[in-house]
Design an enzyme around this catalytic site. Structure first.
Site, mmCIF file in Angstrom:
data_model
loop_
_atom_site.group_PDB
_atom_site.id
_atom_site.type_symbol
_atom_site.label_atom_id
_atom_site.label_comp_id
_atom_site.label_asym_id
_atom_site.label_seq_id
_atom_site.Cartn_x
_atom_site.Cartn_y
_atom_site.Cartn_z
ATOM 1 N N ASP A 6 0.830 -1.200 0.000
ATOM 2 C CA ASP A 6 0.000 0.000 0.000
ATOM 3 C C ASP A 6 0.876 1.267 0.000
ATOM 4 O OD1 ASP A 6 -2.832 0.953 0.394
ATOM 5 O OD2 ASP A 6 -1.902 1.918 2.137
ATOM 6 N N GLU B 161 14.086 -14.406 0.435
ATOM 7 C CA GLU B 161 14.443 -15.484 1.370
ATOM 8 C C GLU B 161 13.487 -16.662 1.211
ATOM 9 O OE1 GLU B 161 14.031 -14.013 5.386
ATOM 10 O OE2 GLU B 161 15.461 -12.383 5.017
HETATM 11 C C1 NOJ Z 1 -4.359 3.118 -0.772
HETATM 12 C C2 NOJ Z 1 -5.505 2.169 -0.657
HETATM 13 O O1 NOJ Z 1 -5.718 1.554 -1.895
HETATM 14 C C3 NOJ Z 1 -6.686 2.967 -0.166
HETATM 15 O O2 NOJ Z 1 -7.877 2.236 -0.222
HETATM 16 C C4 NOJ Z 1 -6.389 3.436 1.225
HETATM 17 O O3 NOJ Z 1 -7.437 4.254 1.676
HETATM 18 C C5 NOJ Z 1 -5.086 4.220 1.277
HETATM 19 N N1 NOJ Z 1 -4.039 3.593 0.545
HETATM 20 C C6 NOJ Z 1 -4.608 4.371 2.678
HETATM 21 O O4 NOJ Z 1 -4.130 3.146 3.148
#
Ligand code: NOJ
Length: 554
Positions: free
Chosen positions: A218, A272
């Site tokens: 993310d 790993e």
């Molecule tokens: C990107 C994610 O795809 C989204 O849904 C989220 O709200 C934000 N990052 C924060 O984690």
């Protein structure tokens, strides 16, 4: 001569990225777990629900599932606010035993499982943050980004949260502000702190040991911030009505050089657990210009790629939907890739308007053919195979914090997260309870069962496209050769080991003539997006509005 450590690492990385690795040639399918299948009647999808639907996914032909977060969370951002060391399952979604059963069932069907990993921030309810805010002397205090107020008592700098408002929240107990590039309930971790790195990398190992085949990282491009906390400059291109975060250019909050080190460390951990028989993958969320995506593969001086295997290429989502723009995009992306890098394409996800709404319902089939015939790993979003569109959510039913914080700007993501319609049972077979978000209005006709029974449905098109892609090496591993744009049509060839297939796509609402150089004499239609014609191309054949073909050449 014995290989030194660096050589051994390099060899391992190369081993882990062979030309035929599953993540290079396969199709990835994103599941938003709240909305896929509920198994216990609470109106929220869960892991046992996903397990129940694996035969559908295997039959669709996808190779890997990416499941958005299911970790313990107060759900301020529906799981992207993790509250428990990244090593458990939220009871709403099931248990670790359910997770283990899911991994086993996915693998039993020859598919792979990619889980979401949220390294930039945790929940304010995470024990690390509770400790961090407990006292300015706490050993975890600087696991997060705490700063003193500006001289006027306001936030330490002008950084903005992606969800509106300043990226700083004042904590009266400590007298300091903490940084959050998303909700105030999602404090940002301090990736410059060695212990934070160790803890997060250990969390990766936890899931690798449980058998996951990779991670989707993310907002990886946000994990490191400017060490001097400098103000971001104003964006001269900002106009009112745009997402307010674009008032500033994220010069000091995104894409910092140190992100490469973080990725390289994550890659070492994943390696790993990788060998020739089971390659694990790092997919990076990278909303970045094309010319920056290459850096996220992490090429070293010798050209070894030691970063993310697949830095997400989201450019199909934002590029104007016409033949010339798409042609220019593909050429630019192909040209920007480092040598040996695996390309990838994404048509939609849980944050962006659905493809059928962006391009228009009649273009959804064309978009499917484009996604599944370009060079590179395609990622598709659940429900797009049914042609699902954005679903309007009434203000009183809004769930997404983005919409709640900034109502009316069209930023809310609920419309693209509605439940998967499976059948014409109550609530489309998604739940026996009350769905957390309403279904698409047309679910009685637009559902899996109905489309499976219709030979010409978009679901059948997806199945046929995926099967064709799997059958023809030219489609899953061949070169991409542009054949140019002619009016509203885009044509390209895919070629591998003497096999050549041609793809012709009509982005226009009129019939389009197909030129000899696009479809030479003797070409055969292997697949039309409308699923109603095959076989030899008669002289003077034309593409119908929004029709695409895959052609085989004798
Ligand atoms: C990107 C994610 O795809 C989204 O849904 C989220 O709200 C934000 N990052 C924060 O984690």
């Amino acid at each position: 001569m014995r290989a030194n450590k660096a050589d051994r690492t390099m060899t391992r990385s190369l081993q882990a990225a062979p030309r035929d690795a599953w993540w290079r040639n396969g199709v990835v399918y994103q599941i938003y777990p709240r909305s896929f299948q509920d198994s216990d009647g609470d109106g929220i999808g869960d892991l046992p629900g996903i397990r129940r639907r694996l035969d559908y996914l295997a039959d669709l032909g996808v190779d890997a599932l990416w499941v958005s977060p299911f970790y313990p969370s107060p759900m301020a951002d529906f799981g992207y606010d993790v509250a428990d060391y990244y090593c458990d399952v939220d009871p709403r979604f099931g248990s670790l035993a359910d997770f283990d059963a899911l991994v086993a069932a996915v693998h039993a069907r020859g598919m792979k499982l990619i889980v979401d990993f949220v390294p930039n921030h945790t929940s304010t309810q995470h024990p690390w943050f509770l400790e961090s805010r407990s006292s300015r002397d706490d050993p975890k205090q600087d696991w997060y980004l705490w700063r003193d107020p500006a001289p006027d008592g306001g936030p330490p700098n002008n950084w903005l949260s992606n969800f509106g408002s300043p990226a700083w929240t004042f904590d009266a107990a400590s007298g300091q502000y903490y940084c959050h590039l998303f909700l105030a309930a999602q404090p940002d971790l301090n990736w410059r702190h060695p212990e934070v790195r160790v803890a997060l990398l250990e969390a990766l190992r936890f899931w690798l040991r449980r058998g996951v085949d990779g991670f989707r990282l993310d907002v990886i491009y946000h994990v490191v911030k400017d060490v001097h906390f400098r103000d971001n400059p104003a964006n001269p291109g900002f106009v009112e009505g745009m997402d307010p975060v674009h008032r500033l250019l994220p010069v000091y909050t995104a894409d910092q050089p140190e992100v490469a080190q973080v990725l390289a460390e994550m890659r070492r951990v994943v390696d790993e657990f990788s060998d020739a028989a089971s390659a694990r993958v790092l997919v990076a969320e990278t909303y970045l210009p094309i010319e920056r995506l290459g850096a996220y593969y992490g090429a070293d001086a010798a050209g070894n790629l030691l970063g993310a295997h697949l830095p997400f290429n989201f450019h199909l989502i934002g590029t104007p939907w016409n033949a010339a723009s798409i042609d220019a995009l593909v050429r630019a992306y192909e040209a920007a890739l480092p040598a040996g890098a695996a390309p990838n394409w994404v048509l939609g996800n849980h944050d962006r308007s659905r493809v059928a709404s962006r391009t228009g319902a009649r273009s959804a089939r064309l978009a499917a053919m484009l996604l599944l015939t370009l060079r590179g790993t395609p990622t598709m979003y659940y429900g797009d195979e049914l042609g699902l569109e954005d679903v309007a959510i009434e203000p009183q039913d809004v769930q997404d914090p983005f919409e709640k914080n900034q109502p009316g700007l069209g930023l809310g993501r609920d419309p693209v997260r509605t439940p998967m319609p499976w059948s014409n049972a109550p609530h489309a077979g998604f739940t026996t309870g009350r769905p957390w978000l309403r279904l698409n209005d047309d679910w009685p006709g637009r559902n899996v069962l109905a489309q499976a029974a219709d030979d010409r449905s978009i679901l059948q098109l997806y199945r046929r496209l995926i099967a064709l892609r799997r059958r023809h090496p030219a489609l899953h591993r061949g070169e991409w050769l542009p054949l140019g744009v002619e009016g509203s049509t885009l044509a390209y060839a895919r070629e591998h080991a003497g096999e050549r297939l041609v793809v012709v796509l009509n982005f226009g609402s009129d019939n389009a003539e197909v030129l000899e150089r696009q479809a030479p004499a003797g070409a055969r239609i292997l697949l039309s997006t409308l699923l109603d014609r095959r076989g030899e191309l008669a002289r003077g054949s034309h593409l119908r509005p929004f029709e695409g073909w895959i052609l085989g050449l004798q």
